[in-house]
Write an enzyme that holds these catalytic residues in place. Structure first.
Site, short mmCIF file in Angstrom:
data_model
loop_
_atom_site.label_atom_id
_atom_site.label_comp_id
_atom_site.label_asym_id
_atom_site.label_seq_id
_atom_site.Cartn_x
_atom_site.Cartn_y
_atom_site.Cartn_z
N ASP A 16 -39.55 58.45 57.59
CA ASP A 16 -39.40 57.20 56.82
C ASP A 16 -38.74 57.62 55.51
OD1 ASP A 16 -39.70 55.05 55.12
OD2 ASP A 16 -41.89 54.96 55.25
N LYS A 37 -31.31 55.50 47.42
CA LYS A 37 -31.19 54.80 48.70
C LYS A 37 -30.45 53.48 48.50
CE LYS A 37 -34.02 52.97 52.49
NZ LYS A 37 -35.38 52.88 53.04
N GLU A 70 -36.97 49.56 59.98
CA GLU A 70 -38.31 49.78 59.40
C GLU A 70 -39.35 48.76 59.87
OE1 GLU A 70 -37.45 50.11 55.21
OE2 GLU A 70 -36.44 52.01 55.55
N ASP A 126 -42.06 43.38 54.86
CA ASP A 126 -41.85 44.75 54.37
C ASP A 126 -41.14 44.73 53.02
OD1 ASP A 126 -41.14 47.37 53.96
OD2 ASP A 126 -40.10 47.65 55.86
#
Ligand code: AMP
Length: 568
Positions: free
Chosen positions: A6, A68, A145, A167
């Site tokens: 992850d 990211k 994800e 999420d």
């Protein structure tokens, strides 16, 4: 050996499937979460994780976080005199996770399944794959994800269930609607926002702190010294975390000889975050609409990602769905758990024999076309080829023709998005094919879009009259490195020295001590200097046992010192 990874905006985790179950692997410090932070030390060696995070405040110009958010763009991040691409910084984190997993498993890790936000576009996904390659890992699959979280939840429940996975990570928001029945985990719809996450909530507190500081110092909030600015960002993050367990966060920031009180209440925070909360509702509506479900059809709401710990998010979820969210699996670990399960599925593990998973493409992919308006053709229109929330893998073909007489070429311009005009969508790349010169409308091409399980797009164009196929190399894909560039970057990265794994705990502690030195004044500073000098002396004697004991002691003392500034 294959592992699940992850790769988060704020923290990253590595996991494995063995003995019929998943395990999250601790790093060299014994933590499950490795901060997604990379830095260079004063000798130019690369630091990752906690050791780098500690230097965010003390050496901001040599440390990077949140990269990211830049994946898939052509941005470069400066660390001192060196410049890095976001995928290179990510590769350092991936490499650190690989080494941690290898040390834990006693085996070489060659492959990984890496999770990405469902809403990551083609360039962002390619950049993630490249990061894997640069870290010496073959990326067996990119897994969305929320789908990963759904997989962990589905198998956890072992009963039929429809759930919405909510999420909210550091930099992205994803929502997926998933059904689990008969060992089938089926994603019905995904939607999201790539630029909405926990960091945006930190930002509203930071804005408030900057105003408070500006008042006390008699300056403009926009013109605070960069070092103070960084410290305020750090304080804002601390305050946000405190507000997850208490109604008010009261912090202090020292600046030269002044002490500035930084206070924020839950009510204030909720007020300022109102706009962000509204943005969260949009993808939820879209996912429900696309899956043709209503809130009442859902059995459970699953919270994933660190930012869902904020009470205002829990309130929002309870208000929207009129029920409390489920939090049976640790929100930090659930994505990594799903990635490990997916590695088990790939290897056809006996414990997972009958489980099947399906996923969808979260956005529409298509090409630019000209539309006939009266006698003329108008450019810039979007023709969808794969509509959002189609089950993947999927392959679809559309035919287009020439629009002018004796036209020698057709340029296929590829876009992603939901708007009728391409200028409002995201350009992914282009491909040009030669066609025989004929009257307009007489030459046709087939454009085939294939969207694989990784969410990566392949485009194939066939000129119908000649049968000539140009299978894709999407040219000019902005933000994605070419094969040659990857090879040369790989060479350059190899030259960089990376901190040996066994030194990371020591380095992390020294960096923490340096940060605390900078945050404190007077006698506390003297004390920290003394501690550092002692620790340095012990390190130079190179006696492993002595170092371990000293490290534990120093860690405890630094924790005590750290508690001070948070006093209410
Ligand atoms: P992730 O990408 O899932 O690691 O999520 C990271 C985000 O969650 C960051 O913005 C963190 O600030 C936020 N976060 C982590 N723990 C908490 C907490 N206890 N309360 C509020 N936000 C948190």
């Amino acid at each position: 050996m294959i592992v699940g990874i992850d790769l988060g905006t704020t923290n990253s985790l590595v996991s494995v499937f063995r003995d019929d179950s998943f395990e999250v692997i601790p790093n060299s410090l014994g933590d499950f979460l490795t901060p997604s932070v990379v830095g260079l030390d004063d000798e130019g060696q690369v630091l990752t994780g906690a050791a780098a995070k500690e230097r965010l405040l003390t050496h901001p110009e040599l440390t990077a976080a949140n990269f990211k958010r830049l994946m898939g763009s052509s941005s470069e991040i400066k660390l001192g005199k060196k410049k890095f691409r976001p995928e290179e910084l990510s590769s350092f984190i991936l490499r650190a996770l690989r080494l941690d997993a290898e040390a834990f498993l006693g085996d070489q890790v060659e492959e990984a399944i890496i999770t990405v936000p469902a809403y990551f576009n083609d360039s962002q996904r390619k950049a993630t794959k490249i990061a894997g390659e640069l870290a010496g890992i073959r990326v067996a699959r990119l897994l969305n994800e929320p789908t990963s979280a759904a997989l962990a939840y589905g198998l956890h429940h072992e009963k039929e269930c429809r759930y919405l996975v909510f999420d909210l990570g550091g930099g992205t928001f994803d929502v997926s609607i998933v059904e689990y029945f008969d060992q089938l985990v089926e994603v019905h719809a995904s939607a999201g926002n790539n630029f909405l996450g926990g960091e945006d909530f930190t930002e509203v507190i930071y804005q408030h702190f900057a105003r408070l500081c500006a008042q006390v110092l008699g300056r403009d909030a926009e013109a605070l010294p960069p070092v103070l600015d960084k410290m305020l960002k750090f304080r804002a993050e601390q305050a946000k975390l405190l507000l997850s367990t208490q109604d008010q966060a009261a912090l202090q920031q020292k600046w030269h000889d002044q002490v500035i009180d930084l206070t924020v209440t839950q009510d204030q925070f909720e007020n300022w975050a109102g706009e962000l909360v509204m943005k969260i509702e949009t993808p939820i509506r879209q996912a429900l609409r696309d899956s043709k479900m209503r809130a009442g059809d859902l059995d459970e709401i699953v919270l994933v990602g660190g930012a869902t710990r904020m009470p205002l998010i829990r309130k929002l979820v309870t208000r929207l769905f009129r029920r409390f969210p489920s939090v049976q699996i640790d929100a930090d670990k659930v994505v990594a758990a799903g990635a490990a399960i997916q590695t088990g599925l790939m290897q056809k593990h006996a414990a997972l024999e009958d489980v099947v998973m399906t996923d969808v493409s979260p956005y529409t992919l298509g090409v630019e076309i000209s539309r006939q308006v009266g006698d003329r053709y108008a450019d810039g229109h979007f023709m969808p080829i794969i509509e959002r929330n189609s089950f993947i893998p999927v392959s679809r073909v559309e035919t287009v023709c020439t629009v002018s007489d004796y036209q020698p070429k057709i340029e296929v311009r590829i876009y992603q998005g939901e708007n009728p005009m391409v200028k409002d969508n995201i350009f992914l790349g282009s491909l040009t094919v030669d066609v025989p010169r004929k009257k307009r409308g007489e030459e046709e091409i087939d454009i085939r879009f294939t969207y694989d399980i990784n969410g990566l797009l392949e485009v194939e164009v066939e000129v119908k009259s000649t049968g000539k196929k140009s299978s894709i190399l999407i040219e000019e894909n902005p933000g994605v490195l070419s094969k040659e560039e990857i090879a040369s970057r790989f060479k350059q990265l190899e030259k960089l020295k990376i901190h040996p794994r066994d030194q990371i705990p020591n380095q992390a502690l020294i960096n923490k001590a340096n940060r605390l030195y900078q945050e404190n004044l007077g006698a506390t500073r003297d004390y920290i200097s003394e501690l550092l000098a002692n620790f340095d002396a012990i390190l130079s004697r190179q006696d492993e046992r002595e170092i371990r004991e000293a490290r534990e002691q120093l860690g405890e003392i630094l924790n005590q010192i750290e508690e001070d500034p948070l006093a209410q």
